[in-house]
Design an enzyme around this catalytic site. Structure first.
Site, PDB file in Angstrom:
ATOM      1  CE1 TYR A  36      -3.211   2.895   0.654  1.00 41.55           C
ATOM      2  CE2 TYR A  36      -2.527   2.852   3.218  1.00 41.55           C
ATOM      3  CZ  TYR A  36      -3.487   3.444   2.062  1.00 41.55           C
ATOM      4  OH  TYR A  36      -4.064   4.291   2.232  1.00 41.55           O
ATOM      5  CG  ASN A  43      -0.811  -8.048   3.156  1.00 39.40           C
ATOM      6  OD1 ASN A  43      -1.692  -8.330   2.623  1.00 39.40           O
ATOM      7  ND2 ASN A  43      -0.746  -6.844   3.694  1.00 39.40           N
ATOM      8  CB  SER A  66       3.822   2.314  13.798  1.00 35.38           C
ATOM      9  OG  SER A  66       2.653   2.353  14.142  1.00 35.38           O
ATOM     10  CE1 TYR A 114       3.517  -3.693  11.995  1.00 32.61           C
ATOM     11  CE2 TYR A 114       2.599  -2.212  13.644  1.00 32.61           C
ATOM     12  CZ  TYR A 114       2.994  -2.285  12.442  1.00 32.61           C
ATOM     13  OH  TYR A 114       3.109  -1.173  11.813  1.00 32.61           O
ATOM     14  CE  LYS A 164       6.575  -1.576  11.574  1.00 32.91           C
ATOM     15  NZ  LYS A 164       7.251  -1.551  10.203  1.00 32.91           N
ATOM     16  CG  PHE A 188       0.622   9.916  13.822  1.00 36.77           C
ATOM     17  CD1 PHE A 188       2.045  10.014  13.720  1.00 36.77           C
ATOM     18  CD2 PHE A 188      -0.012   9.809  14.958  1.00 36.77           C
ATOM     19  CE1 PHE A 188       2.855  10.162  14.720  1.00 36.77           C
ATOM     20  CE2 PHE A 188       0.868  10.051  16.167  1.00 36.77           C
ATOM     21  CZ  PHE A 188       2.055  10.439  15.876  1.00 36.77           C
ATOM     22  NE  ARG A 227      -6.189   5.149  16.969  1.00 39.23           N
ATOM     23  CZ  ARG A 227      -7.155   5.116  18.108  1.00 39.23           C
ATOM     24  NH1 ARG A 227      -7.560   6.177  18.763  1.00 39.23           N
ATOM     25  NH2 ARG A 227      -7.187   3.899  18.854  1.00 39.23           N
TER      26      ARG A 227
HETATM   27  P1  NAD Z   1       1.735  -3.641   3.109  1.00 43.26           P
HETATM   28  O1  NAD Z   1       1.430  -5.003   3.701  1.00 43.26           O
HETATM   29  O2  NAD Z   1       0.909  -3.060   1.920  1.00 43.26           O
HETATM   30  O3  NAD Z   1       3.058  -3.601   2.298  1.00 43.26           O
HETATM   31  C1  NAD Z   1       4.051  -4.461   2.971  1.00 43.26           C
HETATM   32  C2  NAD Z   1       4.662  -5.187   1.863  1.00 43.26           C
HETATM   33  O4  NAD Z   1       5.718  -5.920   2.224  1.00 43.26           O
HETATM   34  C3  NAD Z   1       3.710  -6.060   1.069  1.00 43.26           C
HETATM   35  O5  NAD Z   1       3.783  -5.814  -0.278  1.00 43.26           O
HETATM   36  C4  NAD Z   1       4.400  -7.554   1.323  1.00 43.26           C
HETATM   37  O6  NAD Z   1       4.120  -8.505   0.535  1.00 43.26           O
HETATM   38  C5  NAD Z   1       5.746  -7.189   1.638  1.00 43.26           C
HETATM   39  N1  NAD Z   1       6.496  -8.053   2.406  1.00 43.26           N
HETATM   40  C6  NAD Z   1       6.177  -8.495   3.650  1.00 43.26           C
HETATM   41  N2  NAD Z   1       7.136  -9.589   4.381  1.00 43.26           N
HETATM   42  C7  NAD Z   1       8.100  -9.564   3.198  1.00 43.26           C
HETATM   43  C8  NAD Z   1       9.157 -10.128   3.028  1.00 43.26           C
HETATM   44  N3  NAD Z   1       9.623 -11.135   4.117  1.00 43.26           N
HETATM   45  N4  NAD Z   1      10.018 -10.009   2.143  1.00 43.26           N
HETATM   46  C9  NAD Z   1       9.651  -9.384   0.957  1.00 43.26           C
HETATM   47  N5  NAD Z   1       8.542  -8.464   0.908  1.00 43.26           N
HETATM   48  C10 NAD Z   1       7.713  -8.657   2.254  1.00 43.26           C
HETATM   49  O7  NAD Z   1       1.561  -2.683   4.143  1.00 43.26           O
HETATM   50  P2  NAD Z   1       1.794  -1.174   4.365  1.00 43.26           P
HETATM   51  O8  NAD Z   1       0.597  -0.598   4.773  1.00 43.26           O
HETATM   52  O9  NAD Z   1       2.103  -0.495   2.819  1.00 43.26           O
HETATM   53  O10 NAD Z   1       2.990  -0.695   5.252  1.00 43.26           O
HETATM   54  C11 NAD Z   1       4.244  -0.722   4.928  1.00 43.26           C
HETATM   55  C12 NAD Z   1       5.180  -0.579   6.176  1.00 43.26           C
HETATM   56  O11 NAD Z   1       4.763   0.592   6.888  1.00 43.26           O
HETATM   57  C13 NAD Z   1       5.102  -1.710   6.759  1.00 43.26           C
HETATM   58  O12 NAD Z   1       6.295  -2.061   7.519  1.00 43.26           O
HETATM   59  C14 NAD Z   1       4.242  -1.196   8.185  1.00 43.26           C
HETATM   60  O13 NAD Z   1       4.502  -2.078   9.438  1.00 43.26           O
HETATM   61  C15 NAD Z   1       4.402   0.302   8.159  1.00 43.26           C
HETATM   62  N6  NAD Z   1       3.253   0.853   8.814  1.00 43.26           N
HETATM   63  C16 NAD Z   1       2.252   0.814   8.178  1.00 43.26           C
HETATM   64  C17 NAD Z   1       1.075   1.532   8.760  1.00 43.26           C
HETATM   65  C18 NAD Z   1      -0.371   1.575   7.993  1.00 43.26           C
HETATM   66  O14 NAD Z   1      -1.401   1.610   8.682  1.00 43.26           O
HETATM   67  N7  NAD Z   1      -0.365   0.952   6.830  1.00 43.26           N
HETATM   68  C19 NAD Z   1       1.319   2.333   9.810  1.00 43.26           C
HETATM   69  C20 NAD Z   1       2.396   2.250  10.342  1.00 43.26           C
HETATM   70  C21 NAD Z   1       3.683   1.579   9.862  1.00 43.26           C
HETATM   71  C1  UD1 Z   2      -3.966   0.203  13.899  1.00 45.85           C
HETATM   72  C2  UD1 Z   2      -3.222  -0.548  14.941  1.00 45.85           C
HETATM   73  C3  UD1 Z   2      -1.724   0.222  15.110  1.00 45.85           C
HETATM   74  C4  UD1 Z   2      -1.263   0.469  13.710  1.00 45.85           C
HETATM   75  C5  UD1 Z   2      -2.281   1.128  12.793  1.00 45.85           C
HETATM   76  C6  UD1 Z   2      -1.760   1.214  11.342  1.00 45.85           C
HETATM   77  C7  UD1 Z   2      -4.510  -1.647  16.360  1.00 45.85           C
HETATM   78  C8  UD1 Z   2      -5.050  -2.133  17.811  1.00 45.85           C
HETATM   79  N1  UD1 Z   2      -3.558  -0.643  16.204  1.00 45.85           N
HETATM   80  O1  UD1 Z   2      -4.085   1.645  14.540  1.00 45.85           O
HETATM   81  O2  UD1 Z   2      -0.921  -0.390  15.719  1.00 45.85           O
HETATM   82  O3  UD1 Z   2       0.061   1.265  13.959  1.00 45.85           O
HETATM   83  O4  UD1 Z   2      -3.405   0.322  12.855  1.00 45.85           O
HETATM   84  O5  UD1 Z   2      -2.713   1.457  10.855  1.00 45.85           O
HETATM   85  O6  UD1 Z   2      -4.855  -2.436  15.537  1.00 45.85           O
HETATM   86  N2  UD1 Z   2     -12.318   1.285  14.789  1.00 45.85           N
HETATM   87  C9  UD1 Z   2     -13.663   0.908  14.827  1.00 45.85           C
HETATM   88  N3  UD1 Z   2     -14.311   0.153  13.916  1.00 45.85           N
HETATM   89  C10 UD1 Z   2     -13.393  -0.591  13.034  1.00 45.85           C
HETATM   90  C11 UD1 Z   2     -12.104  -0.340  13.044  1.00 45.85           C
HETATM   91  C12 UD1 Z   2     -11.522   0.638  13.779  1.00 45.85           C
HETATM   92  O7  UD1 Z   2     -14.335   1.671  15.793  1.00 45.85           O
HETATM   93  O8  UD1 Z   2     -13.842  -1.560  12.441  1.00 45.85           O
HETATM   94  C13 UD1 Z   2     -11.929   2.468  15.362  1.00 45.85           C
HETATM   95  C14 UD1 Z   2     -10.783   2.259  16.400  1.00 45.85           C
HETATM   96  O9  UD1 Z   2     -11.360   1.886  17.777  1.00 45.85           O
HETATM   97  C15 UD1 Z   2      -9.601   3.532  16.332  1.00 45.85           C
HETATM   98  C16 UD1 Z   2      -9.894   3.931  15.074  1.00 45.85           C
HETATM   99  O10 UD1 Z   2     -11.271   3.377  14.503  1.00 45.85           O
HETATM  100  O11 UD1 Z   2     -10.489   4.256  17.371  1.00 45.85           O
HETATM  101  C17 UD1 Z   2      -8.899   3.521  14.026  1.00 45.85           C
HETATM  102  O12 UD1 Z   2      -8.565   2.405  14.196  1.00 45.85           O
HETATM  103  P1  UD1 Z   2      -7.706   1.391  12.799  1.00 45.85           P
HETATM  104  O13 UD1 Z   2      -7.905   2.223  11.584  1.00 45.85           O
HETATM  105  O14 UD1 Z   2      -7.617   0.177  13.243  1.00 45.85           O
HETATM  106  O15 UD1 Z   2      -6.229   1.982  13.361  1.00 45.85           O
HETATM  107  P2  UD1 Z   2      -5.518   2.102  14.927  1.00 45.85           P
HETATM  108  O16 UD1 Z   2      -6.061   1.180  16.035  1.00 45.85           O
HETATM  109  O17 UD1 Z   2      -5.287   3.495  15.290  1.00 45.85           O
END
Ligand code: NAD
Ligand code: UD1
Length: 337
Positions: free
Chosen positions: A11, A35, A124, A148, A152, A177, A230
């Protein structure tokens, strides 16, 4: 300049690859597609009219990484690859520790072998645990409440230790965030497997009719309307945050840490209302129990990134909802992986 993007088919990685190509960086993507799917990268090429190198490879396989570094002269790595589902990490912690930590160690070892010492790491806001006050600044105390989050935190610590051992490393820890939204073309976006865990993908599936109603996890928090608050940040703003970080990294700053957020919190109900407004669809919801592990409110102080990277989020809640909705409507089954 050539950037290796691990997890680049995912993503945030796909959106960042678009912005890298737009800024004329050469892009090499490493992803095992656990993924994600290659179609996302076809669309990145489509959007930008540029090409990139893709390797279906695994960071758990050191030889895979080594081969890529042998083939390409890499200037910096943006390291997105990792598993990210909080709930799943509680059930299968060893898989999360192995994939995220062992994978990162392999990557760092190969980078060291090839003398490539510039890395941007996807951290994160989860590393702040339940913050004592808001908005959250980068120097707040850190803690983890699930495996998880612990990966981080551990990787942040590993990277800091690495710098202490060899100060030729340049390391940016970017604490995201809540990334939401999609590219304005509607071609790339978030494509979670099965029922989404996160709020915005869930809302958009309700809007498009694939799910029945949103479960609002608690309305008795100490927030304006009782629902969780959030800091939702548009994925394009987030991607540009990485582009702004690279020149900083090339000034050889050592370890730098930035919050990437907007500084503005929205409640669950505000997100539902925002989405109703832009989609024109009624979003049914019901108040459910709190989700274990959730905190009441979390939003960033983004001023450090503004001051030092000249970056700030510019997209509005309306942009986030509009772009999510366009992506969801155009691709009701995601990339159909
Ligand atoms: P995502 O799952 O869409 O992207 C992660 C990618 O890494 C995927 O394409 C997956 O196939 C690949 N991957 C996983 N394990 C692998 C491996 N062993 N070797 C090669 N490729 C591998 O997730 P995203 O939302 O794009 O997140 C990207 C990064 O940002 C992650 O590290 C995630 O923890 C971090 N992050 C995401 C969020 C969020 O809400 N999306 C928030 C905070 C931090
Ligand atoms: C979640 C992760 C956080 C991660 C982040 C990345 C958990 C507990 N935390 O954050 O570690 O870094 O995603 O994107 O999973 N909510 C609802 N209904 C739903 C889903 C969520 O009410 O079906 C609420 C939650 O209670 C929260 C808000 O929406 O208040 C956002 O939730 P979410 O999108 O899952 O993100 P985080 O919990 O902030």
């Amino acid at each position: 300049m050539r950037i290796l993007v691990t997890g680049g088919a995912g993503y945030i990685g796909s959106h960042t690859s678009v912005e890298l190509l737009n800024e004329n960086y050469d892009v090499v993507v490493l992803d095992n597609l656990s993924n994600s799917c290659e179609e996302a990268l076809n669309r990145v090429k489509n959007i930008t009219g540029k090409s990139l190198e893709f390797y279906k490879a695994d960071i758990l396989n050191k030889q895979d990484i080594h081969d890529i570094f042998s083939r390409h002269k890499i200037d910096a790595v943006i390291h997105f690859a990792g598993l990210k589902a909080v709930g799943e990490s509680v059930g299968i912690p060893l898989k999360y520790f192995h994939n995220n930590i062992t994978g990162t160690l392999n990557l760092l070892e190969v980078m060291d072998d090839f003398n490539v010492k510039n890395i941007v790491f996807s951290s994160s806001a989860t590393v702040y645990g339940d913050p004592a006050s808001l908005p959250i600044k980068e120097d707040f105390p850190l803690s983890a409440t699930n495996p998880y989050g612990r990966t981080k935190l551990m990787i942040e610590e590993i990277l800091q230790d690495l710098y202490v051992s060899d100060n030729r490393w340049n390391i940016a820890l970017l604490r995201y965030f809540n990334p939401v939204g999609a590219h304005e073309s509607g071609q790339i976006g978030e494509d979670p497997e099965g029922i989404p865990n996160n709020l915005v993908p869930y809302i958009s599936k309700v809007a498009v009719g694939l799910l029945d109603k949103v479960n609002v996890f608690g309305n008795d928090y100490d927030t304006s309307d009782g629902t969780g608050v959030r800091d939702y940040i548009h994925v394009k703003d987030l991607a540009i945050g990485h582009i702004k970080t690279l020149p900083k990294l090339f000034t050889k700053p050592g370890v730098v840490i930035y919050n990437l957020g907007t500084g503005q919190g929205y409640s669950v109900l505000e997100m539902i209302k925002g989405f109703e407004k832009t989609s024109g669809k009624e979003i049914s919801y019901k108040i459910a129990d709190r989700r274990p592990g959730d905190i009441a409110a979390c939003f960033a102080d983004p001023l450090k990134a503004k001051k030092e990277l000249n970056w700030q989020a510019v997209k509005t809640l309306d942009d986030m909802c509009k772009d999510t909705w366009r992506w969801q409507k155009n691709n009701p089954d995601g990339y159909q992986k």
